[in-house]
Design a protein around this motif. Sequence first.
Motif, short mmCIF file in Angstrom:
data_model
loop_
_atom_site.label_atom_id
_atom_site.label_comp_id
_atom_site.label_asym_id
_atom_site.label_seq_id
_atom_site.Cartn_x
_atom_site.Cartn_y
_atom_site.Cartn_z
N GLN A 190 0.84 -1.19 0.00
CA GLN A 190 0.00 0.00 0.00
C GLN A 190 0.88 1.24 0.00
O GLN A 190 1.67 1.44 0.93
CB GLN A 190 -0.94 0.01 1.20
N ALA A 191 0.72 2.03 -1.04
CA ALA A 191 1.43 3.30 -1.13
C ALA A 191 0.53 4.39 -0.56
O ALA A 191 -0.70 4.24 -0.52
CB ALA A 191 1.78 3.60 -2.59
N PRO A 192 1.12 5.50 -0.11
CA PRO A 192 0.32 6.58 0.47
C PRO A 192 -0.76 7.05 -0.49
O PRO A 192 -0.49 7.29 -1.68
CB PRO A 192 1.35 7.68 0.73
N GLY A 193 -1.98 7.14 0.00
CA GLY A 193 -3.08 7.63 -0.80
C GLY A 193 -3.65 6.63 -1.79
O GLY A 193 -4.53 6.97 -2.58
N LYS A 194 -3.14 5.40 -1.74
CA LYS A 194 -3.61 4.38 -2.69
C LYS A 194 -4.20 3.19 -1.93
O LYS A 194 -3.95 2.99 -0.75
CB LYS A 194 -2.47 3.92 -3.59
N GLU A 195 -4.96 2.39 -2.65
CA GLU A 195 -5.56 1.22 -2.05
C GLU A 195 -4.51 0.11 -1.90
O GLU A 195 -3.51 0.09 -2.62
CB GLU A 195 -6.72 0.72 -2.92
N ARG A 196 -4.80 -0.79 -0.98
CA ARG A 196 -3.92 -1.94 -0.80
C ARG A 196 -3.97 -2.82 -2.06
O ARG A 196 -5.05 -3.12 -2.57
CB ARG A 196 -4.33 -2.73 0.43
N GLN A 197 -2.81 -3.21 -2.52
CA GLN A 197 -2.69 -3.95 -3.78
C GLN A 197 -2.10 -5.33 -3.54
O GLN A 197 -1.11 -5.47 -2.81
CB GLN A 197 -1.78 -3.18 -4.75
N PHE A 198 -2.68 -6.34 -4.16
CA PHE A 198 -2.12 -7.68 -4.12
C PHE A 198 -0.80 -7.71 -4.88
O PHE A 198 -0.69 -7.15 -5.97
CB PHE A 198 -3.12 -8.66 -4.75
N VAL A 199 0.19 -8.37 -4.29
CA VAL A 199 1.51 -8.51 -4.93
C VAL A 199 1.73 -9.94 -5.38
O VAL A 199 2.09 -10.20 -6.53
CB VAL A 199 2.63 -8.08 -3.96
N GLY A 200 1.54 -10.87 -4.48
CA GLY A 200 1.78 -12.28 -4.82
C GLY A 200 1.33 -13.17 -3.69
O GLY A 200 1.06 -12.71 -2.58
N ALA A 201 1.26 -14.47 -3.97
CA ALA A 201 0.83 -15.43 -2.97
C ALA A 201 1.49 -16.77 -3.23
O ALA A 201 1.91 -17.07 -4.36
CB ALA A 201 -0.68 -15.58 -2.96
N ILE A 202 1.56 -17.55 -2.16
CA ILE A 202 2.20 -18.86 -2.25
C ILE A 202 1.33 -19.88 -1.52
O ILE A 202 0.74 -19.58 -0.48
CB ILE A 202 3.63 -18.80 -1.67
N SER A 203 1.27 -21.06 -2.09
CA SER A 203 0.43 -22.12 -1.52
C SER A 203 1.01 -22.65 -0.21
O SER A 203 2.13 -22.33 0.17
CB SER A 203 0.29 -23.26 -2.52
N THR A 204 0.25 -23.49 0.43
CA THR A 204 0.65 -23.99 1.75
C THR A 204 1.97 -24.75 1.73
O THR A 204 2.77 -24.63 2.66
CB THR A 204 -0.43 -24.91 2.32
N GLU A 205 2.20 -25.50 0.67
CA GLU A 205 3.45 -26.28 0.57
C GLU A 205 4.53 -25.57 -0.24
O GLU A 205 5.63 -26.09 -0.40
CB GLU A 205 3.16 -27.65 -0.04
N GLY A 206 4.20 -24.41 -0.78
CA GLY A 206 5.18 -23.64 -1.52
C GLY A 206 5.37 -24.08 -2.96
O GLY A 206 6.28 -23.61 -3.63
N ASP A 207 4.50 -24.96 -3.45
CA ASP A 207 4.68 -25.48 -4.80
C ASP A 207 3.89 -24.70 -5.85
O ASP A 207 3.94 -25.04 -7.04
CB ASP A 207 4.29 -26.96 -4.85
N ASP A 208 3.20 -23.69 -5.42
CA ASP A 208 2.40 -22.88 -6.35
C ASP A 208 2.48 -21.43 -5.92
O ASP A 208 2.30 -21.11 -4.74
CB ASP A 208 0.95 -23.36 -6.34
N THR A 209 2.76 -20.57 -6.88
CA THR A 209 2.82 -19.14 -6.60
C THR A 209 2.05 -18.38 -7.67
O THR A 209 1.82 -18.88 -8.77
CB THR A 209 4.28 -18.62 -6.59
N TYR A 210 1.68 -17.17 -7.30
CA TYR A 210 0.93 -16.32 -8.24
C TYR A 210 1.33 -14.89 -7.98
O TYR A 210 1.46 -14.48 -6.81
CB TYR A 210 -0.57 -16.52 -8.03
N TYR A 211 1.51 -14.11 -9.04
CA TYR A 211 1.98 -12.74 -8.90
C TYR A 211 1.13 -11.78 -9.73
O TYR A 211 0.62 -12.15 -10.80
CB TYR A 211 3.43 -12.62 -9.36
N VAL A 212 1.06 -10.57 -9.25
CA VAL A 212 0.47 -9.52 -10.08
C VAL A 212 1.41 -9.26 -11.24
O VAL A 212 2.64 -9.43 -11.12
CB VAL A 212 0.21 -8.25 -9.23
N ASN A 213 0.87 -8.87 -12.37
CA ASN A 213 1.68 -8.74 -13.59
C ASN A 213 2.86 -7.77 -13.41
O ASN A 213 3.94 -8.00 -13.97
CB ASN A 213 0.81 -8.27 -14.75
N SER A 214 2.67 -6.74 -12.63
CA SER A 214 3.70 -5.71 -12.53
C SER A 214 4.97 -6.18 -11.83
O SER A 214 6.01 -5.51 -11.92
CB SER A 214 3.15 -4.48 -11.81
#
Length: 123
Positions: A39-63
């Motif tokens: 979250q940058a000042p004055g902006k909404e909270r933005q998803f960056v990335g996530a990882i599964s419980t075992e770490g075998d799957d990840t997902y990222y925002v395009n940027s």
Amino acid sequence: QLQLVESGGGLVQAGGSLRLSCAASGRSFRSYAMGWFRQAPGKERQFVGAISTEGDDTYYVNSVKGRFALSRDNAKNTVYLQMNNLKPEDTAAYFCAASYQYYSTLASNYEYWGLGTQVTVSS
């Protein structure tokens, strides 16, 4: 319950790297998928990335694809966000969050949150 504490933020020049850590205390860390938001000042909270419980799957925002990488060590109850080739637009407070079993891009789906760590990228 989980308590999450982020660390590793700081000031870095554009093109530099940082590694954020999120340490969890409490039981059943490995039952939780972990996400990072910013979250940058004055902006909404933005998803960056996530990882599964075992770490075998990840997902990222395009940027951040190709620049950021998530990993986790369930033995240490810690998740890591490696950030390379940082840009001024990456400047924000970074938060880790835990979601039971499955990750999501929606902040509302995460049950536990850390207090955040500041990342500042100078041009």
